[in-house]
Structure formats: structure tokens, C-alpha cells
Scaffold this motif. Structure first.
Motif, PDB file in Angstrom:
ATOM      1  N   MET A  43       0.705  -0.974  -0.162  1.00  0.00           N
ATOM      2  CA  MET A  43      -0.144   0.067  -0.023  1.00  0.00           C
ATOM      3  C   MET A  43       0.697   1.294   0.001  1.00  0.00           C
ATOM      4  O   MET A  43       0.425   2.224  -0.572  1.00  0.00           O
ATOM      5  CB  MET A  43      -0.876  -0.002   1.251  1.00  0.00           C
ATOM      6  CG  MET A  43      -1.857  -1.110   1.181  1.00  0.00           C
ATOM      7  SD  MET A  43      -3.078  -1.127   2.504  1.00  0.00           S
ATOM      8  CE  MET A  43      -3.942   0.531   2.562  1.00  0.00           C
ATOM      9  N   VAL A  44       2.018   1.107   0.637  1.00  0.00           N
ATOM     10  CA  VAL A  44       2.898   2.471   0.766  1.00  0.00           C
ATOM     11  C   VAL A  44       4.583   1.976   0.156  1.00  0.00           C
ATOM     12  O   VAL A  44       4.886   1.082   0.408  1.00  0.00           O
ATOM     13  CB  VAL A  44       3.051   2.702   2.162  1.00  0.00           C
ATOM     14  CG1 VAL A  44       4.072   4.017   2.307  1.00  0.00           C
ATOM     15  CG2 VAL A  44       1.817   3.264   2.739  1.00  0.00           C
ATOM     16  N   ARG A  45       4.620   2.664  -0.793  1.00  0.00           N
ATOM     17  CA  ARG A  45       6.048   2.814  -1.775  1.00  0.00           C
ATOM     18  C   ARG A  45       6.593   4.191  -1.222  1.00  0.00           C
ATOM     19  O   ARG A  45       6.075   5.175  -1.539  1.00  0.00           O
ATOM     20  CB  ARG A  45       5.708   2.337  -2.862  1.00  0.00           C
ATOM     21  CG  ARG A  45       7.244   2.133  -3.660  1.00  0.00           C
ATOM     22  CD  ARG A  45       6.889   1.790  -5.037  1.00  0.00           C
ATOM     23  NE  ARG A  45       6.581   0.294  -5.083  1.00  0.00           N
ATOM     24  CZ  ARG A  45       5.452   0.024  -5.966  1.00  0.00           C
ATOM     25  NH1 ARG A  45       5.018   0.762  -6.592  1.00  0.00           N
ATOM     26  NH2 ARG A  45       5.289  -1.305  -5.616  1.00  0.00           N
ATOM     27  N   ALA A  46       8.105   4.241  -1.115  1.00  0.00           N
ATOM     28  CA  ALA A  46       8.857   5.334  -0.682  1.00  0.00           C
ATOM     29  C   ALA A  46       9.897   5.348  -1.202  1.00  0.00           C
ATOM     30  O   ALA A  46      10.681   4.044  -0.982  1.00  0.00           O
ATOM     31  CB  ALA A  46       8.482   5.672   0.780  1.00  0.00           C
ATOM     32  N   THR A 103      12.521  11.096   3.355  1.00  0.00           N
ATOM     33  CA  THR A 103      11.687  10.037   2.886  1.00  0.00           C
ATOM     34  C   THR A 103      10.614  10.678   1.962  1.00  0.00           C
ATOM     35  O   THR A 103      10.038  11.958   2.225  1.00  0.00           O
ATOM     36  CB  THR A 103      10.565   9.469   4.072  1.00  0.00           C
ATOM     37  OG1 THR A 103      11.580   9.023   4.953  1.00  0.00           O
ATOM     38  CG2 THR A 103       9.562   8.442   3.525  1.00  0.00           C
ATOM     39  N   HIS A 104      10.352  10.250   0.673  1.00  0.00           N
ATOM     40  CA  HIS A 104       9.310  10.666  -0.187  1.00  0.00           C
ATOM     41  C   HIS A 104       8.655   9.474  -0.639  1.00  0.00           C
ATOM     42  O   HIS A 104       9.049   8.564  -1.327  1.00  0.00           O
ATOM     43  CB  HIS A 104      10.212  10.870  -1.486  1.00  0.00           C
ATOM     44  CG  HIS A 104      11.453  11.898  -1.315  1.00  0.00           C
ATOM     45  ND1 HIS A 104      11.488  13.350  -1.284  1.00  0.00           N
ATOM     46  CD2 HIS A 104      12.887  11.649  -0.848  1.00  0.00           C
ATOM     47  CE1 HIS A 104      12.548  13.779  -0.920  1.00  0.00           C
ATOM     48  NE2 HIS A 104      13.411  12.942  -0.736  1.00  0.00           N
ATOM     49  N   VAL A 105       7.467   9.752  -0.345  1.00  0.00           N
ATOM     50  CA  VAL A 105       6.257   8.812  -0.285  1.00  0.00           C
ATOM     51  C   VAL A 105       5.699   8.753  -1.876  1.00  0.00           C
ATOM     52  O   VAL A 105       5.331  10.154  -2.237  1.00  0.00           O
ATOM     53  CB  VAL A 105       5.286   8.744   0.443  1.00  0.00           C
ATOM     54  CG1 VAL A 105       3.794   7.867   0.220  1.00  0.00           C
ATOM     55  CG2 VAL A 105       5.700   8.629   2.108  1.00  0.00           C
ATOM     56  N   THR A 106       5.731   7.699  -2.594  1.00  0.00           N
ATOM     57  CA  THR A 106       5.162   7.644  -3.929  1.00  0.00           C
ATOM     58  C   THR A 106       3.538   7.804  -4.061  1.00  0.00           C
ATOM     59  O   THR A 106       2.943   7.419  -3.139  1.00  0.00           O
ATOM     60  CB  THR A 106       5.440   6.522  -4.763  1.00  0.00           C
ATOM     61  OG1 THR A 106       5.000   5.592  -4.182  1.00  0.00           O
ATOM     62  CG2 THR A 106       7.021   6.446  -4.721  1.00  0.00           C
ATOM     63  N   LEU A 107       2.956   8.440  -4.713  1.00  0.00           N
ATOM     64  CA  LEU A 107       1.602   8.463  -4.919  1.00  0.00           C
ATOM     65  C   LEU A 107       0.911   7.686  -5.958  1.00  0.00           C
ATOM     66  O   LEU A 107      -0.116   7.197  -5.783  1.00  0.00           O
ATOM     67  CB  LEU A 107       1.052  10.211  -5.120  1.00  0.00           C
ATOM     68  CG  LEU A 107       1.866  11.219  -4.325  1.00  0.00           C
ATOM     69  CD1 LEU A 107       1.516  12.533  -4.806  1.00  0.00           C
ATOM     70  CD2 LEU A 107       1.147  10.998  -2.939  1.00  0.00           C
TER      71      LEU A 107
END
Length: 147
Positions: free
Chosen positions: A65-68, A135-139
Motif C-alpha cells: 500500500m505504501v512505497r517510498a 522520505t519521499h512517499v510515492t503517490l
């Protein structure tokens, strides 16, 4: 790591094409006996030429669900030898790249929730030698040419 010979390169190319090949098929491809192939694979693993045997889940499988992307900078005098061994033991860190510039490493982190990402990020931040973590969370993924 010592230089790879032609048989090593044949084995690595065959595994890259299809990592599910049997030992017998790999031996046949490289022109080696089964035992010689098994020994070469063990040596390639030990030397780090083979880092992992893995699968890539198809579109039907649940994606994280979360990729960063996590940018890591080292303290002065520290380098990958000090930090990467810690990261390699973290299963949510799925890729790690060395960079030139202010950022020393870029990590791809995949997890199930923002809470998980926060916990992973905190674990990275306390690794000896790590100075900063961004940290850069992908959208959204527009395309992915891997695999």
C-alpha cells in the motif's frame, strides 16, 4: 570479488532469464556437471554475484500500500561498508542504490501502512553512520519497466 569467467557469466545470464531453472538445466546451459554447477552457484552466492532468488508478484497479487524512496546521507568518514549491511537485513528495503552527490544512498521501501513506513524510517535513522534520512512517499506509478 574476483573476475567472473565465461561459465559464471553463462550461469548468471541463464538465471537472469529464468531464475526457476533446474540445476540440471543450468548445468546443461553452461556445459558443466551438476555438481560443478552447484559449486559455482554456491561460490557466486558467497561472493555476492547472486544476491537473492526472488519473485515478482503479478498484477493480481496484493501490492504494498505504501512505497517510498528514502534518501540517506552518511556522517563524514562513513560509507556503504558501514551502512548497507544493516539495510540488507530489512526486508521492506527492496532496493538500495549508491548515488553521487549530497545523497549517498537511495532506498526503495515497500510496506503496508504509513505506520510501518515510519517504523522502518526510524530504524534506518539510528543505523551507525547515517546522518540524515529523507522520505519521499510515492503517490502513483505511471509506468514501471522493471521485470
Amino acid at each position: 570479488m574476483t573476475e567472473l569467467d565465461e561459465k559464471d557469466r553463462l550461469l548468471l545470464a541463464a538465471l537472469h532469464k529464468d531464475s526457476r531453472q533446474s540445476l540440471v538445466a543450468l548445468a546443461r546451459h553452461a556445459g558443466l556437471s551438476r555438481s560443478a554447477t552447484q559449486e559455482r552457484l554456491r561460490r557466486l552466492e558467497t561472493r555476492g554475484a547472486i544476491a537473492a532468488y526472488t519473485i515478482r508478484l503479478g498484477a493480481e497479487q496484493k501490492a504494498p500500500m505504501v512505497r517510498a524512496l528514502v534518501a540517506v546521507a552518511f556522517h563524514p568518514g562513513k560509507n556503504c561498508d558501514h551502512v548497507v549491511p544493516h539495510l540488507s537485513g530489512m526486508p521492506h528495503v527492496v532496493s538500495c542504490w549508491s548515488l553521487a552527490g549530497a545523497t549517498d544512498l537511495m532506498l526503495l521501501v515497500e510496506c503496508d501502512s504509513n505506520d510501518d513506513l515510519d517504523m522502518i524510517r526510524r530504524r534506518i535513522a539510528i543505523i551507525p553512520g547515517v546522518a540524515t534520512v529523507q522520505t519521499h512517499v510515492t503517490l502513483r506509478t505511471h509506468f514501471d519497466r522493471r521485470g
